[in-house]
Motif scaffolding. Structure first.
Motif, PDB file in Angstrom:
ATOM      1  N   SER A 115      19.994  14.472  10.704  1.00 20.87           N
ATOM      2  CA  SER A 115      21.275  13.857  10.345  1.00 20.87           C
ATOM      3  C   SER A 115      22.348  14.105  11.398  1.00 20.87           C
ATOM      4  O   SER A 115      23.505  13.730  11.202  1.00 20.87           O
ATOM      5  N   ASP A 131      15.222  14.315  -0.045  1.00 22.87           N
ATOM      6  CA  ASP A 131      16.112  14.710   1.044  1.00 22.87           C
ATOM      7  C   ASP A 131      15.555  14.325   2.419  1.00 22.87           C
ATOM      8  O   ASP A 131      16.143  14.653   3.447  1.00 22.87           O
ATOM      9  N   SER A 190      24.104  19.593  10.938  1.00 23.58           N
ATOM     10  CA  SER A 190      23.967  20.044   9.552  1.00 23.58           C
ATOM     11  C   SER A 190      22.812  19.307   8.893  1.00 23.58           C
ATOM     12  O   SER A 190      22.466  18.183   9.275  1.00 23.58           O
ATOM     13  N   LEU A 191      22.212  19.954   7.915  1.00 21.29           N
ATOM     14  CA  LEU A 191      21.117  19.368   7.150  1.00 21.29           C
ATOM     15  C   LEU A 191      21.370  19.610   5.671  1.00 21.29           C
ATOM     16  O   LEU A 191      21.978  20.610   5.283  1.00 21.29           O
ATOM     17  N   ARG A 192      20.882  18.693   4.841  1.00 17.29           N
ATOM     18  CA  ARG A 192      20.959  18.870   3.389  1.00 17.29           C
ATOM     19  C   ARG A 192      19.521  18.904   2.861  1.00 17.29           C
ATOM     20  O   ARG A 192      18.767  17.934   3.023  1.00 17.29           O
ATOM     21  N   LEU A 193      19.165  19.999   2.236  1.00 15.52           N
ATOM     22  CA  LEU A 193      17.826  20.164   1.686  1.00 15.52           C
ATOM     23  C   LEU A 193      17.919  20.381   0.176  1.00 15.52           C
ATOM     24  O   LEU A 193      18.751  21.168  -0.298  1.00 15.52           O
ATOM     25  N   LEU A 194      17.083  19.666  -0.552  1.00 18.52           N
ATOM     26  CA  LEU A 194      17.053  19.807  -1.996  1.00 18.52           C
ATOM     27  C   LEU A 194      16.143  20.972  -2.382  1.00 18.52           C
ATOM     28  O   LEU A 194      14.974  21.013  -1.987  1.00 18.52           O
ATOM     29  N   SER A 250      12.888  15.427   3.854  1.00 22.84           N
ATOM     30  CA  SER A 250      12.170  16.500   4.541  1.00 22.84           C
ATOM     31  C   SER A 250      10.672  16.239   4.529  1.00 22.84           C
ATOM     32  O   SER A 250      10.167  15.355   3.832  1.00 22.84           O
TER      33      SER A 250
END
Length: 504
Positions: free
Chosen positions: A9, A193, A20-24, A195
């Motif tokens: 991202s 997300d 930055s990354l967003r991981l569930l 991943s």
């Protein structure tokens, strides 16, 4: 473990070193940490590790999974928690919506490495699956809405509760009302997300799941007919899947069948000697989901829903004439009261009927070996309306067929007496798509190389609608209707009435 590339991202990450990354994260009964690696997948080098991320209650009861019980007026609830019987008593608190609630106890199962048959399930894929609880809610009033909560009473006297859920009890067998059934196979899981995880090839799974959630008010029961998770021995992925489908499984019965990726392992008693289960050899499926089988290690069962009788086979065990499963299939067909349950449905994972898949075409069989040769006389004798299969990751529908011959020239509106069973491959739930053979299979009326699912709507005892919907948009791309009354079911066609003589 799941991962994203640092520039997922933040495209300029390599130049700036910032991103930055967003991981569930889902609750899997333990803490999480984030790690940063350099060197890519080929030469990973650990750069940094975050502090631990902890759930408020890692042991909390999660992912309720409804299923029909062994009688029409029984619902089972299965869920996962971190509480064993040495630390808490599991139960369900439930009752009619707005009425007094009662509590029903739950049984508890768990699994250890020794339960698995081989690697990776016994080695690098092993992860403690927690405790699996099942409660049986009995003597339900037909068509009634019930609310329920998962509960654990700790031995210090405190209670742990889940959120409140609700379901609608099954109709009385033979009840004349609108009843809606979704059937598909081979869905698996994917990461919302973005991943990456092991076995990262079920990219239609989230679309299929979303379509079912969005239309859940128009769905009464779901059949996921094998190749459920594709964990293939990586046990943590069962949590990922049950979290993904929880919005469905918590509200309507979610019935499963056994597929090769749940069961098959050499020397384990499966009909096929492949390693497709990754060493699970059926243990995870038999424990994580309830089915009303006499013996869940033999994953065949029947269940009634209103005007439907479903006979669910286990293609990973022998189905040929003379076997225990063959006898079950015939009993299931023969015991259907077609005045009450006019819609007789056969379900199996592998294609025991007809498929134009490229590998079946290359064999020249268009089926699993000894599939329809063993069972077609039963389908015809007992007038099975539709047979559903997964395993082949696409969609296909045949004409009403018997012994490779189409018995009806109609393609969309079938009226009057039964001619032959319609065979449907509904294996496009989410896993990588399968090609069709270039050969001309004249019995095939509709093919689609895409992700999708099927839906049956019984309007009454005489009118059934079949629909095939794509997972991408939820729209109908193939359909047909059956209009048939009880006199039509009694009528004879090819090989489905006993011969008579003057003496008889």
């Amino acid at each position: 473990m799941q991962f994203q590339y640092a520039n997922y991202s933040s495209p300029r990450y390599k130049a700036t070193g910032k991103g930055s990354l967003r991981l569930l994260l889902i609750n899997q009964r333990s803490d999480f940490s984030f790690a940063l690696f350099s060197g890519g997948l080929s030469k990973p080098k650990l750069v940094a590790v975050s502090n631990k991320v902890t759930f408020a209650n890692p042991n909390a009861p999660l992912y309720p999974r409804l299923a029909q019980g062994k009688t029409w007026n029984e619902m089972t609830v299965t869920w996962t928690s971190g509480y064993g019987i040495s630390s808490a008593e599991p139960f369900i608190e439930w009752g009619q919506k707005g009425d007094v609630r009662v509590r029903s106890p739950a049984g508890t199962l768990t699994i250890d490495r020794s339960s698995m048959c081989g690697p990776p399930a016994r080695t690098v894929g092993w992860r403690d699956p927690g405790f699996i609880h099942t409660s049986f809610l009995k003597e339900l009033w037909p068509n009634t809405v019930y609310t329920y909560k998962l509960g654990h009473k700790l031995f210090n006297g405190t209670y742990i509760w889940s959120p409140e859920y609700q379901f609608k009890a099954s109709p009385y067998p033979g009840q004349d009302s609108v009843q809606r059934v979704v059937i598909f196979g081979d869905m698996g899981k994917d990461e919302p997300d973005g991943s990456n995880v092991y076995n990262n090839y079920q990219h239609g799974a989230l679309n299929t799941t979303k379509q079912l959630i969005d239309d859940l008010k128009n769905i009464d029961i779901v059949f996921h007919i094998g190749d459920i998770v594709y964990a293939n021995g990586y046990i943590s992925q069962w949590d990922q899947f049950t979290a993904q489908v929880a919005p469905i499984t918590s509200k309507v019965p979610y019935m499963v069948a056994s597929g090769n990726h749940e069961r098959d392992w050499p020397g384990s008693g499966s009909f096929y000697g492949t390693k497709d289960s990754g060493g699970e050899c059926g243990v995870m499926a038999e424990t994580m989901f309830y089915v009303p089988a006499e013996n869940r290690a033999k994953f065949w069962y029947s269940t009634d829903y209103g005007m439907f009788r479903f006979c669910v086979a286990d293609t990973e065990h022998d189905w040929r004439e003379g076997t225990e499963q063959y006898e079950f299939i015939e009993r299931c067909f023969a015991s259907a009261d077609r005045r009450k349950q006019p819609w007789l449905i056969f379900i199996a994972h592998r294609v025991l009927g007809y498929s134009s898949a490229s590998w079946y075409g290359a064999q020249g069989s268009f089926e699993e070996p000894m599939g329809r040769e063993s069972l077609q006389k039963l389908w015809q004798k007992y007038k099975v309306d539709i047979a559903f299969y997964g395993h082949v990751h696409n969609y296909e529908r045949t004409c009403p067929i018997y012994q490779n011959i189409c018995l009806d020239k109609e393609k969309h509106n079938y009226k009057g007496p039964f001619n032959g069973t319609i065979h449907v491959v509904a294996g496009g739930g989410g896993s990588g798509l399968a090609d069709f053979t270039p050969l001309n299979t004249t019995w095939s009326l509709f093919k689609d190389h895409d992700y999708g699912f099927t839906k049956l709507t019984a309007f009454d005892h005489s009118n059934l609608l079949f629909e095939y919907k794509k997972s991408s948009d939820g729209k109908v791309y193939d359909s047909f209707t059956i209009n048939r009354d009880y006199r039509d079911i009694l009528a004879c066609s090819v090989d489905n009435c006993s011969p008579t003589t003057l003496a008889s």
